[in-house]
Motif scaffolding. Structure first.
Motif, PDB file in Angstrom:
ATOM      1  N   THR A 109       2.839   1.324   5.596  1.00 19.60           N
ATOM      2  CA  THR A 109       2.375   0.481   4.434  1.00 19.60           C
ATOM      3  C   THR A 109       2.050  -0.850   4.995  1.00 19.60           C
ATOM      4  O   THR A 109       2.530  -1.272   6.130  1.00 19.60           O
ATOM      5  N   GLU A 116       4.440  -0.262  -0.880  1.00 25.11           N
ATOM      6  CA  GLU A 116       4.957   0.998  -1.513  1.00 25.11           C
ATOM      7  C   GLU A 116       6.327   1.234  -0.854  1.00 25.11           C
ATOM      8  O   GLU A 116       6.635   0.613   0.429  1.00 25.11           O
ATOM      9  N   GLU A 123       0.647   6.342  -6.791  1.00 24.30           N
ATOM     10  CA  GLU A 123       1.972   5.688  -7.325  1.00 24.30           C
ATOM     11  C   GLU A 123       2.405   5.777  -8.663  1.00 24.30           C
ATOM     12  O   GLU A 123       1.571   5.480  -9.549  1.00 24.30           O
ATOM     13  N   TRP A 164       0.462  -2.466 -13.487  1.00 27.44           N
ATOM     14  CA  TRP A 164       0.210  -2.118 -12.467  1.00 27.44           C
ATOM     15  C   TRP A 164      -1.380  -2.402 -12.291  1.00 27.44           C
ATOM     16  O   TRP A 164      -1.760  -2.833 -11.058  1.00 27.44           O
ATOM     17  N   PHE A 211       5.394   5.475  -4.658  1.00 26.33           N
ATOM     18  CA  PHE A 211       5.717   4.690  -5.838  1.00 26.33           C
ATOM     19  C   PHE A 211       6.237   3.413  -5.217  1.00 26.33           C
ATOM     20  O   PHE A 211       6.438   3.041  -4.038  1.00 26.33           O
ATOM     21  N   ARG A 212       5.939   2.294  -6.078  1.00 26.50           N
ATOM     22  CA  ARG A 212       6.666   0.732  -5.763  1.00 26.50           C
ATOM     23  C   ARG A 212       7.178   0.395  -6.995  1.00 26.50           C
ATOM     24  O   ARG A 212       6.938   0.966  -8.240  1.00 26.50           O
TER      25      ARG A 212
END
Length: 672
Positions: free
Chosen positions: A603, A478, A622, A563, A666-667
């Motif tokens: 992370t 992330e 996310e 995702w 988020f990523r």
């Protein structure tokens, strides 16, 4: 089937204790609360569906008004042209009546203006409706998390109730008659009768415990797996007598306490083993597959109430040493060394492992237990490590030092088809050293998307097969606070939380807005390697646009298909490692990590999935990409303060794009 009382008398303390009533009250109370919360959630679902239907109707009406606006605009222009034509004709012929043309134009203007006002009112109504929908959705998510949290509490309470029911105390009175052997003395016959009476008492005691379990129907079929045990607290002979037939009859009153291998409670209730981890290692007793009673050399004195004489017989050890299964009680005479118990000690080079002896879980190391002499298969397991296995011929006390070796692959590496090429995660670091640049290549392939195992929400169904035609790159972690700081320092960007109303956090199960909370100060201590939170969809998109400009490559939020495909990493289970959340494998509420229900974790604190992605389970929700037609956005993956059931690969929560909370981050993915 309950045992008839006959010559069996159980004291009230065995089956009617305030503590056990309290256990049941706790379970009942939680079940009642679940019922209430479920009703609230169902009601909110109905209200949301009604609002969505009304919004759809309002949108349809708006579309009609906009279509009518085009028609009215055309009518107004035509009426104006007609009126102008009449004015030109009026110059040549003053007697021409132009009132009809004027009236037509005037009406067209009035109608057009009214339609514009109707559109403005409709837009305001839709906007108001959208706010209501957003509030209902957030409330639903809160209710859902509360509901799932209560289910966690219910399971814990059920386990505790079962443990307490197994460890009850009670006094049992039992009659037993034996035939004296011609070769034994009366004293020996008397001693043997009392020993066998004691065996009968312990067997009946454990039978009564099982028969009176609250969840007896669920537990009884697994009786041989329970490791149920009995400890004799005290015993005395109420009366005894010899008959002329060479029989010896004894009436014993025995006070006993039940016990159980606590590490097996979860299996008895068919729940995840993590609910039993708080009880530590199992009882230091090997599991025996018979009702045989083992005696030690210490003596137990039975007092005969008639003549006040004392009779000495072999006494059971003060440690619980009776194990029971469904096999009948043997009739052979107990021998002092019939089942010699020997101590076995286990150590390992890892923590939070699990020890299995002869296929039965004995908890985690460090472990000291006693087992019957003989051959035993010992296995030590831990997620992400090769299991350690050894066969032990236990003749004298031993210590085993297990050395577990970490697997080269992740904890959930699946077998891929030929379509899922490029299975080895490829890391890209050629992005100017930016903290957000660590990427892995996700291979092309097919997968089933949605509630595959039937444990999900309505919006996860139906299950559909999706195809990822081409491989793509995704950030393996992330986006961190440090990475977002680079973006802000470069652009002076102000997040929506910093510009307006702050950020939401959970307080007593409810989202509360705190004006001072934002990505810099999310309400818990963080460092640069924590996931950036308190960011809206637009905040995440702004970062993606900046990163694209910095690198010359196109970055964006992943869509939902991308995702879930990446999170599943070739599996069909709820989590990368299986269908149970386990303990300390991810950061979510009640998941057993040091951050659970406290804060996000740095992370990459847990093992990656088979594609090399970290924290697809838990840590923070996310954001995913939304199309231009969508008003709302979906978040995926669960969070540190949400129940484990909401961290499944297919779980979807729908939010407004401007929502922000200290559990949402988020990523990004990178376009080819």
């Amino acid at each position: 089937m309950r045992i008839a009382p006959l010559s069996l008398l159980i004291s009230a303390s065995l089956f009617a204790s305030c503590a056990f009533a309290q256990d049941t009250a706790t379970v009942t109370g939680i079940e009642s609360e679940i019922s209430i919360k479920q009703a609230e959630y169902d009601n909110a679902t109905q209200i949301l569906e009604k609002h969505l239907k009304e919004e759809s109707q309002l949108q349809s009406q708006l579309d009609l008004l906009r279509t009518r606006s085009t028609e009215l605009d055309k009518e107004k222009n035509q009426a104006l042209d007609a009126m102008n034509e009449m004015y030109r004709r009026l110059i040549d012929d003053p007697t021409i009546d132009i009132s009809a043309a004027q009236a037509r134009y005037q009406q067209a203007v009035v109608d057009h203006k009214q339609n514009k006002d109707d559109i403005a009112m409709q837009l305001a109504a839709i906007a108001s409706h959208r706010k209501d929908i957003e509030q209902i959705r957030v409330a639903k998510h809160t209710q859902l998390n509360t509901l799932e949290s209560l289910k966690e509490q219910l399971t814990t309470a059920r386990v505790e109730r079962l443990r307490n029911e197994f460890t009850r105390e009670g006094t049992l009175e039992v009659n037993h008659t034996i035939n004296c052997k011609r070769t034994e003395t009366l004293a020996a016959c008397e001693q043997r009768g009392q020993q066998m009476g004691l065996q009968k008492a312990t067997k009946r005691f454990v039978d009564q415990i099982f028969a009176n379990l609250t969840e007896e129907r669920l537990v009884e079929p697994k009786r041989n797996m329970a490791g149920a045990q009995v400890q004799v607290l005290s015993s005395h002979v109420v009366n005894s007598a010899f008959s002329g037939q060479g029989n010896y009859n004894v009436n014993l009153s025995v006070t006993m306490r039940g016990d159980v291998n606590s590490s097996r409670l979860c299996n008895l209730l068919s729940v995840d083993n993590r609910y039993c981890s708080e009880y530590g290692t199992p009882l230091s007793t090997g599991y025996q597959t018979s009702y045989e009673t083992t005696f030690t050399d210490s003596q137990l004195t039975f007092s005969d109430s008639k003549d006040n004489t004392n009779v000495s017989v072999s006494r059971m050890s003060e440690q619980p040493i009776h194990d029971y299964s469904v096999k009948p009680m043997p009739t052979v005479k107990p021998q002092l060394d019939a089942n010699k118990m020997i101590e076995l000690t286990l150590r390992s080079n890892v923590y939070d492992d699990e020890v299995f002896i002869d296929g039965v879980s004995f908890g985690s190391t460090r472990l000291a237990t006693t087992l019957p002499s003989g051959i035993h298969d010992v296995e030590v397991r831990k997620q992400g490590y090769q299991p350690y296995r050894v066969r032990v011929d236990l003749r004298k006390p031993q210590t085993i030092h297990a050395k577990l070796v970490k697997k080269p692959e992740s904890i959930a590496a699946p077998t891929y088809t030929s379509e899922q090429r490029n299975t080895t995660p490829v890391t890209s670091t050629a992005l100017g050293g930016n903290a957000a640049a660590a990427m892995v290549v996700i291979p092309a392939g097919k997968f089933e998307m949605g509630d595959i195992n039937g444990n999900g929400l309505a919006n996860e169904r139906p299950v559909v097969e999706k195809t990822i035609a081409s491989s793509f790159a995704m950030q393996n972690k992330e986006v961190t606070v440090g990475a977002y700081q680079q973006f802000v320092s470069n652009t002076n960007y102000k997040t929506e939380a910093e510009r307006n109303r702050g950020c939401a956090y959970y307080l007593n199960g409810e989202p509360v807005w705190e004006v001072n909370l934002n990505w810099r100060n999310p309400g818990f201590e963080q460092s640069s390697d924590f996931p950036a939170v308190c960011l809206t969809y637009n905040d995440a998109k702004a970062y993606a646009d900046w990163l694209s400009g910095q690198t010359g490559q196109q970055y964006r939020l992943p869509n939902e298909v991308e995702w879930e495909y990446a999170a599943r990493a070739g599996t069909k289970t709820e989590y990368p490692w299986g269908n149970e959340i386990g303990k300390n494998l991810a950061n979510c509420g009640w998941c057993g990590s040091e951050w659970s229900n406290k804060s996000a974790a740095p992370t990459g604190s847990f093992a990656p999935n088979a594609f090399g992605l970290y924290d697809t389970v838990g840590n923070v929700w996310e954001w995913t990409h939304k199309s231009a037609e969508q008003a709302d956005v979906t978040v995926r993956g669960g969070a540190w303060n949400f129940a484990p059931s909401l961290a499944r690969a297919s779980t979807r929560l729908i939010l407004a794009p401007d929502f922000r909370a200290n559990y949402i981050g988020f990523r990004l993915v990178r376009e080819r």
